[in-house]
Scaffold this active site. Structure first.
Site, PDB file in Angstrom:
ATOM      1  N   TYR A   1      11.012   0.087 -24.589  1.00 45.97           N
ATOM      2  CA  TYR A   1      11.916  -0.451 -23.574  1.00 45.97           C
ATOM      3  C   TYR A   1      12.618   0.779 -23.032  1.00 45.97           C
ATOM      4  CZ  TYR A   1      11.551  -5.410 -24.873  1.00 45.97           C
ATOM      5  OH  TYR A   1      11.122  -6.693 -25.081  1.00 45.97           O
TER       6      TYR A   1
ATOM      7  N   LYS B   1       2.867  -3.301 -20.329  1.00 47.77           N
ATOM      8  CA  LYS B   1       2.858  -4.646 -20.927  1.00 47.77           C
ATOM      9  C   LYS B   1       3.676  -5.597 -20.064  1.00 47.77           C
ATOM     10  CE  LYS B   1       3.813  -7.148 -25.231  1.00 47.77           C
ATOM     11  NZ  LYS B   1       5.016  -7.952 -25.034  1.00 47.77           N
TER      12      LYS B   1
ATOM     13  N   HIS C   1       4.890 -12.483 -22.217  1.00 51.97           N
ATOM     14  CA  HIS C   1       5.912 -12.266 -23.251  1.00 51.97           C
ATOM     15  C   HIS C   1       6.059 -13.515 -24.140  1.00 51.97           C
ATOM     16  CE1 HIS C   1       9.103  -9.078 -23.916  1.00 51.97           C
ATOM     17  NE2 HIS C   1       9.447  -9.970 -24.826  1.00 51.97           N
TER      18      HIS C   1
ATOM     19  N   SER D   1       8.021  -2.425 -32.145  1.00 52.22           N
ATOM     20  CA  SER D   1       8.969  -2.676 -31.051  1.00 52.22           C
ATOM     21  C   SER D   1      10.078  -1.619 -31.035  1.00 52.22           C
ATOM     22  CB  SER D   1       9.597  -4.057 -31.244  1.00 52.22           C
ATOM     23  OG  SER D   1      10.717  -4.218 -30.406  1.00 52.22           O
TER      24      SER D   1
HETATM   25  C1  LIG Z   1      10.501 -13.144 -31.699  1.00 55.65           C
HETATM   26  C2  LIG Z   1       9.794 -12.336 -30.656  1.00 55.65           C
HETATM   27  C3  LIG Z   1      10.243 -11.059 -30.346  1.00 55.65           C
HETATM   28  C4  LIG Z   1       9.572 -10.294 -29.386  1.00 55.65           C
HETATM   29  N1  LIG Z   1       9.994  -9.009 -29.139  1.00 55.65           N
HETATM   30  C5  LIG Z   1       9.308  -8.239 -28.265  1.00 55.65           C
HETATM   31  C6  LIG Z   1       9.679  -6.882 -28.062  1.00 55.65           C
HETATM   32  O1  LIG Z   1      10.586  -6.351 -28.685  1.00 55.65           O
HETATM   33  N2  LIG Z   1       8.969  -6.173 -27.147  1.00 55.65           N
HETATM   34  C7  LIG Z   1       7.919  -6.711 -26.440  1.00 55.65           C
HETATM   35  O2  LIG Z   1       7.298  -6.031 -25.628  1.00 55.65           O
HETATM   36  N3  LIG Z   1       7.539  -7.994 -26.638  1.00 55.65           N
HETATM   37  C8  LIG Z   1       8.188  -8.765 -27.538  1.00 55.65           C
HETATM   38  N4  LIG Z   1       7.791 -10.047 -27.760  1.00 55.65           N
HETATM   39  C9  LIG Z   1       6.600 -10.571 -27.065  1.00 55.65           C
HETATM   40  C10 LIG Z   1       5.346 -10.293 -27.902  1.00 55.65           C
HETATM   41  O3  LIG Z   1       5.052  -8.912 -27.933  1.00 55.65           O
HETATM   42  C11 LIG Z   1       4.115 -11.015 -27.318  1.00 55.65           C
HETATM   43  O4  LIG Z   1       3.971 -10.679 -25.959  1.00 55.65           O
HETATM   44  C12 LIG Z   1       4.215 -12.543 -27.472  1.00 55.65           C
HETATM   45  O5  LIG Z   1       4.836 -12.891 -28.682  1.00 55.65           O
HETATM   46  C13 LIG Z   1       2.825 -13.166 -27.414  1.00 55.65           C
HETATM   47  O6  LIG Z   1       2.910 -14.564 -27.490  1.00 55.65           O
HETATM   48  P1  LIG Z   1       2.687 -15.390 -28.858  1.00 55.65           P
HETATM   49  O7  LIG Z   1       3.928 -15.202 -29.670  1.00 55.65           O
HETATM   50  O8  LIG Z   1       2.526 -16.795 -28.395  1.00 55.65           O
HETATM   51  O9  LIG Z   1       1.474 -14.839 -29.546  1.00 55.65           O
HETATM   52  C14 LIG Z   1       8.448 -10.829 -28.710  1.00 55.65           C
HETATM   53  C15 LIG Z   1       8.011 -12.119 -29.030  1.00 55.65           C
HETATM   54  C16 LIG Z   1       8.661 -12.860 -29.996  1.00 55.65           C
HETATM   55  C17 LIG Z   1       8.113 -14.218 -30.344  1.00 55.65           C
END
Ligand SMILES: Cc1cc2nc3c(=O)[nH]c(=O)nc-3n(C[C@H](O)[C@H](O)[C@H](O)COP(=O)(O)O)c2cc1C
Length: 387
Positions: free
Chosen positions: A132, A242, A266, A109
């Site tokens: 980002y 994404k 997300h 990330s």
């Molecule tokens: C705590 C947390 C932080 C996340 N941070 C980012 C991030 O920095 N960038 C991003 O593109 N997605 C982020 N996501 C989304 C994840 O990349 C992903 O799309 C999502 O967690 C998938 O769902 P799941 O947790 O049910 O598997 C984050 C998700 C969580 C749970």
């Protein structure tokens, strides 16, 4: 509970919950607003039913998949997770190492506490990098240059965060920028001394203090397809969008030269009320599946979820929280355990489905309701049959 006694991702989740202060666990686990989409993600998998075949020789089973000419051990990747260093000391390095030893992709990330270059060095190779995009072109150019110099094979542009989501639990818990530290937060942390001393204190004391992310990191409401076109020019290697949920956006991604898309909401953390990725996946696959690599994430907790998403046309399935439960429970060993359990589950599902190779999983292994909406892709762009 010892790691060897952990039987599934949910066991890891229970361990993570015990080990993390409430403020951090809520940040990990929560969705946005009424958490409708958060709930929709696992529900969508529950509603998909298999149609197994019988009397098929499944004595030789393979989970290997090929994306962009590279063979991966199984159809799993680790999605970008911001502030992973809140769950385990230098959590990004643990995630990257676990992914590397499992031979699967890991996406770092933008909001990592560990610089990209150091992570690549300590994990034994570069990750994919999630961007980002900052408003300032110079800053964006610098990030792209660093990713290129580090040797990242793929850049993942996250597009579903034009503004921060409405996450009321974070507001109530005082989790945000800057972090509000009051008696409640102190008590919460003191109840978790291992986390306080082993995870938070080192991160807080280090120069990579998590809570110093600047304004550009959270506001991206200026971004449009012209920014993507700029990025396409600037980045010569594989490029993903994404946060795609609409067929039209998948088509635009294709027109603008993307190599792939993450069909993703997300993890239910942005716009509440959108459908799960697997609900919209079949239409997107029908529209662009033969020309774009399509990966999905959201709500994956079992190997059977992964097989269902592949049957609906995904090329690979990414884990968010499932990997982080392992990380928070036991660091790199916990992430490895999560991956090992999911791989074992996939293997068993393949045998029980009567489908020995993951490359042959398709809508024919789903009940009619899903078969109708899914599309058979004889030669998807990202997946190549392996022997
Ligand atoms: C705590 C947390 C932080 C996340 N941070 C980012 C991030 O920095 N960038 C991003 O593109 N997605 C982020 N996501 C989304 C994840 O990349 C992903 O799309 C999502 O967690 C998938 O769902 P799941 O947790 O049910 O598997 C984050 C998700 C969580 C749970």
């Amino acid at each position: 509970m010892r790691l060897s006694k952990v039987l599934n991702v949910d066991d890891l989740r229970a361990m993570a919950r015990r080990r993390l202060p409430k403020i951090v666990y809520d940040y990990l686990e929560g969705g946005s607003e009424d958490q409708l989409t958060l709930a929709a993600n696992p529900e969508a998998f529950e509603n998909i039913k298999f149609a197994p075949r019988t009397l098929v020789d499944v004595s030789h089973r393979s989970q290997k998949v090929t994306l962009f000419g590279r063979v991966y051990e199984c159809p799993i990747g680790i999605a970008p997770i911001g502030a992973a260093g809140l769950f385990w000391r230098e959590g990004d390095i643990a995630l990257a190492r676990a992914a590397r030893s499992a031979n699967i992709p890991f996406v770092l990330s933008t909001h990592s506490f560990v610089p990209l270059e150091r992570l690549a060095w300590e994990a034994g190779g570069p990750p994919w990098f999630q961007l980002y995009m900052p408003r300032e072109r110079e800053l964006a150019r610098e990030m792209v240059r660093r990713a290129a110099d580090t040797g990242c094979e793929a850049l993942v542009l996250t597009t579903d965060v034009p503004v921060g989501a409405n996450r009321e639990y974070n507001e109530r818990n005082g989790f945000g920028l800057p972090l509000r530290i009051g008696p409640g937060q102190v008590l919460d942390a003191l109840r978790h001394p291992r986390w306080l001393c082993g995870v938070f204190a080192p991160a807080w004391l280090s120069r990579r203090n998590p809570m110093k992310l600047s304004e550009w990191a959270t506001r991206r409401d200026h971004m449009s397809w012209s920014d993507f076109a700029w990025l396409r020019e600037a980045w010569p290697r594989k490029l993903f969008v994404k946060g795609v949920l609409a067929v039209e956006d998948a088509q635009l991604a294709l027109e603008h030269g993307a190599d792939g898309i993450f069909v993703s909401n997300h993890g239910g953390r942005q716009l509440d009320g959108v459908p799960s990725a697997v609900e919209v996946l079949p239409q997107i696959v029908a529209a662009v599946g033969e020309r774009l690599t399509i990966v999905v994430d959201g709500g994956v907790r079992r190997g059977s979820d992964i097989v269902k998403a592949l049957a609906l046309g995904a090329d690979m399935v990414f884990l968010g929280r499932a990997a982080i439960y392992g990380l928070a429970a036991c660091g790199e060993a916990g992430v490895r355990r999560a991956l090992q359990l999911l791989r074992a589950e996939i293997d068993r599902v393949l045998a029980l489905l009567g489908c020995p190779s993951i490359e042959d999983v398709g809508p024919q292994y789903l009940r009619a309701a899903h078969k109708d909406s899914a599309v058979v892709r004889p030669l998807p762009v990202g997946r190549v049959r392996t022997a």
